[in-house]
Design an enzyme around this catalytic site. Sequence first.
Site, PDB file in Angstrom:
ATOM      1  N   LEU A 110       0.818  -1.214   0.000  1.00  0.00           N
ATOM      2  CA  LEU A 110       0.000   0.000   0.000  1.00  0.00           C
ATOM      3  C   LEU A 110       0.852   1.264   0.000  1.00  0.00           C
ATOM      4  CD1 LEU A 110      -2.528  -1.132   2.788  1.00  0.00           C
ATOM      5  CD2 LEU A 110      -2.797  -1.401   0.323  1.00  0.00           C
ATOM      6  N   ASP A 118     -12.039  18.018 -13.698  1.00  0.00           N
ATOM      7  CA  ASP A 118     -12.896  17.242 -12.802  1.00  0.00           C
ATOM      8  C   ASP A 118     -13.779  16.295 -13.624  1.00  0.00           C
ATOM      9  OD1 ASP A 118     -13.442  16.713 -10.172  1.00  0.00           O
ATOM     10  OD2 ASP A 118     -14.926  18.290  -9.926  1.00  0.00           O
ATOM     11  N   TYR A 158       0.300   9.470 -11.928  1.00  0.00           N
ATOM     12  CA  TYR A 158      -0.155   8.571 -10.858  1.00  0.00           C
ATOM     13  C   TYR A 158      -0.917   7.384 -11.441  1.00  0.00           C
ATOM     14  CZ  TYR A 158      -2.956   6.930  -6.903  1.00  0.00           C
ATOM     15  OH  TYR A 158      -3.559   6.147  -5.956  1.00  0.00           O
TER      16      TYR A 158
HETATM   17  C1  UD1 Z   1      -9.432  12.032  -7.540  1.00  0.00           C
HETATM   18  C2  UD1 Z   1      -8.171  12.542  -6.873  1.00  0.00           C
HETATM   19  C3  UD1 Z   1      -7.683  13.799  -7.553  1.00  0.00           C
HETATM   20  C4  UD1 Z   1      -7.480  13.545  -9.046  1.00  0.00           C
HETATM   21  C5  UD1 Z   1      -8.742  12.935  -9.664  1.00  0.00           C
HETATM   22  C6  UD1 Z   1      -8.445  12.465 -11.074  1.00  0.00           C
HETATM   23  C7  UD1 Z   1      -8.238  11.954  -4.530  1.00  0.00           C
HETATM   24  C8  UD1 Z   1      -8.509  12.408  -3.136  1.00  0.00           C
HETATM   25  N1  UD1 Z   1      -8.442  12.869  -5.508  1.00  0.00           N
HETATM   26  O1  UD1 Z   1     -10.353  13.056  -7.452  1.00  0.00           O
HETATM   27  O2  UD1 Z   1      -6.461  14.190  -6.963  1.00  0.00           O
HETATM   28  O3  UD1 Z   1      -7.154  14.734  -9.693  1.00  0.00           O
HETATM   29  O4  UD1 Z   1      -9.176  11.771  -8.911  1.00  0.00           O
HETATM   30  O5  UD1 Z   1      -9.528  11.851 -11.623  1.00  0.00           O
HETATM   31  O6  UD1 Z   1      -7.811  10.839  -4.757  1.00  0.00           O
HETATM   32  N2  UD1 Z   1     -14.744  18.755  -4.212  1.00  0.00           N
HETATM   33  C9  UD1 Z   1     -15.509  19.798  -3.754  1.00  0.00           C
HETATM   34  N3  UD1 Z   1     -15.067  20.513  -2.680  1.00  0.00           N
HETATM   35  C10 UD1 Z   1     -13.887  20.225  -2.046  1.00  0.00           C
HETATM   36  C11 UD1 Z   1     -13.105  19.157  -2.520  1.00  0.00           C
HETATM   37  C12 UD1 Z   1     -13.560  18.435  -3.608  1.00  0.00           C
HETATM   38  O7  UD1 Z   1     -16.570  20.099  -4.308  1.00  0.00           O
HETATM   39  O8  UD1 Z   1     -13.557  20.912  -1.072  1.00  0.00           O
HETATM   40  C13 UD1 Z   1     -15.261  17.963  -5.342  1.00  0.00           C
HETATM   41  C14 UD1 Z   1     -14.280  17.756  -6.452  1.00  0.00           C
HETATM   42  O9  UD1 Z   1     -14.267  18.860  -7.320  1.00  0.00           O
HETATM   43  C15 UD1 Z   1     -14.854  16.488  -7.095  1.00  0.00           C
HETATM   44  C16 UD1 Z   1     -15.425  15.721  -5.904  1.00  0.00           C
HETATM   45  O10 UD1 Z   1     -15.552  16.669  -4.863  1.00  0.00           O
HETATM   46  O11 UD1 Z   1     -15.887  16.791  -7.984  1.00  0.00           O
HETATM   47  C17 UD1 Z   1     -14.539  14.602  -5.419  1.00  0.00           C
HETATM   48  O12 UD1 Z   1     -13.226  15.118  -5.228  1.00  0.00           O
HETATM   49  P1  UD1 Z   1     -12.004  14.239  -4.673  1.00  0.00           P
HETATM   50  O13 UD1 Z   1     -12.325  13.737  -3.323  1.00  0.00           O
HETATM   51  O14 UD1 Z   1     -10.759  15.038  -4.856  1.00  0.00           O
HETATM   52  O15 UD1 Z   1     -12.008  12.956  -5.620  1.00  0.00           O
HETATM   53  P2  UD1 Z   1     -11.882  12.848  -7.219  1.00  0.00           P
HETATM   54  O16 UD1 Z   1     -12.535  13.970  -7.919  1.00  0.00           O
HETATM   55  O17 UD1 Z   1     -12.375  11.497  -7.564  1.00  0.00           O
END
Ligand code: UD1
Length: 317
Positions: free
Chosen positions: A79, A277, A147
């Site tokens: 991991l 995103d 990554y």
């Molecule tokens: C994951 C990765 C991210 C990468 C992406 C690529 C993690 C934690 N993140 O993002 O680094 O670029 O895959 O596909 O592994 N959000 C909010 N407010 C916040 C934080 C996040 O609205 O304060 C939103 C984000 O814009 C996104 C969603 O929450 O739409 C999920 O975000 P996150 O937890 O970073 O996950 P991934 O988007 O899947």
Amino acid sequence: MAKILVTGAAGFIGSHTVDLLLAEGHAVVGVDNFRTGRRENLAAALRQPAFALHPLDVAAPGVLAALVAAERPAAIIHLAALVSVPESIANPELNFSLNLQATHLVAEAARAAGVGRVVFASSAAIYGDTAELPIQETAEKAPLSPYGAAKLASEALLLGHGACYGFTVRCHRYFNVFGPRQDPSSPYSGVISIFGRRYQERQAVTIYGDGRQTRDFIAVRDVARANVRAATLPGLVSGAANICTGRATSLLDLADIFARHYPGVPAPRLAPARTGDIVHSLGSPARATAELGFTATTAVAAGLAELIAAPPAAAAP
Ligand code: UD1
């Protein structure tokens, strides 16, 4: 009961995996370089005689191989990783070393010591943004970051080693994992860890976009269960499977659940969507069920309640 070596033992997923292995009566050899792992995460494990912790760097040639040769574990759960996608983009060299070279060293250590099984932390990031939903394991792999690319290459490297040298490899493609001990300190940390801290501080969260984007959020306790199963279940054959729930939760739903636990906290602020995103991410859990007998059982609302109730990390002995 078996002896299992866990790399990244002090990390978010690693420490929960160690705790579950110990609870099931296994002996655990933990390895961590504490770059992002925290000793406090292992506070309970460190009190148990069946647990030994080795502060060493998996990416340093020869180091892990010597430990594996001395300990001769039945399985390695690998991991340890550079876990941040943005960091892999900022520093691809480090990503190569920590995510690909380190995996090669794990594969070599397993081969040299005759370890029977390796479980590997892969990621939904190997699929990129092109797949049909829910994402099946056979979907096209089009990683969008160093990554994701290193995780995909690591899978191939381990599976090739396993096929050639006779050990079983299980690659776990984690979707969005959440739960206690996840570090909320970067803006790119998992959204649930960030929301958790903001609500606790009674501050409004920020939602990027309209909040209708969805993710397949899986509780870390379920992920730990999948890891332990893959390391210990007799008769498994090599392969890769999504570790996910098959259920989509929107950001608006998430904020609603938090708001119920924290009445009076100001409503979320909406901000422009993040560049790059993905709108929807959802995995098919069917293969993990068929091959591992694993099904995630923690609903997001229950997992969040547990996270909110979790005490802050205790000091390590
Ligand atoms: C994951 C990765 C991210 C990468 C992406 C690529 C993690 C934690 N993140 O993002 O680094 O670029 O895959 O596909 O592994 N959000 C909010 N407010 C916040 C934080 C996040 O609205 O304060 C939103 C984000 O814009 C996104 C969603 O929450 O739409 C999920 O975000 P996150 O937890 O970073 O996950 P991934 O988007 O899947």
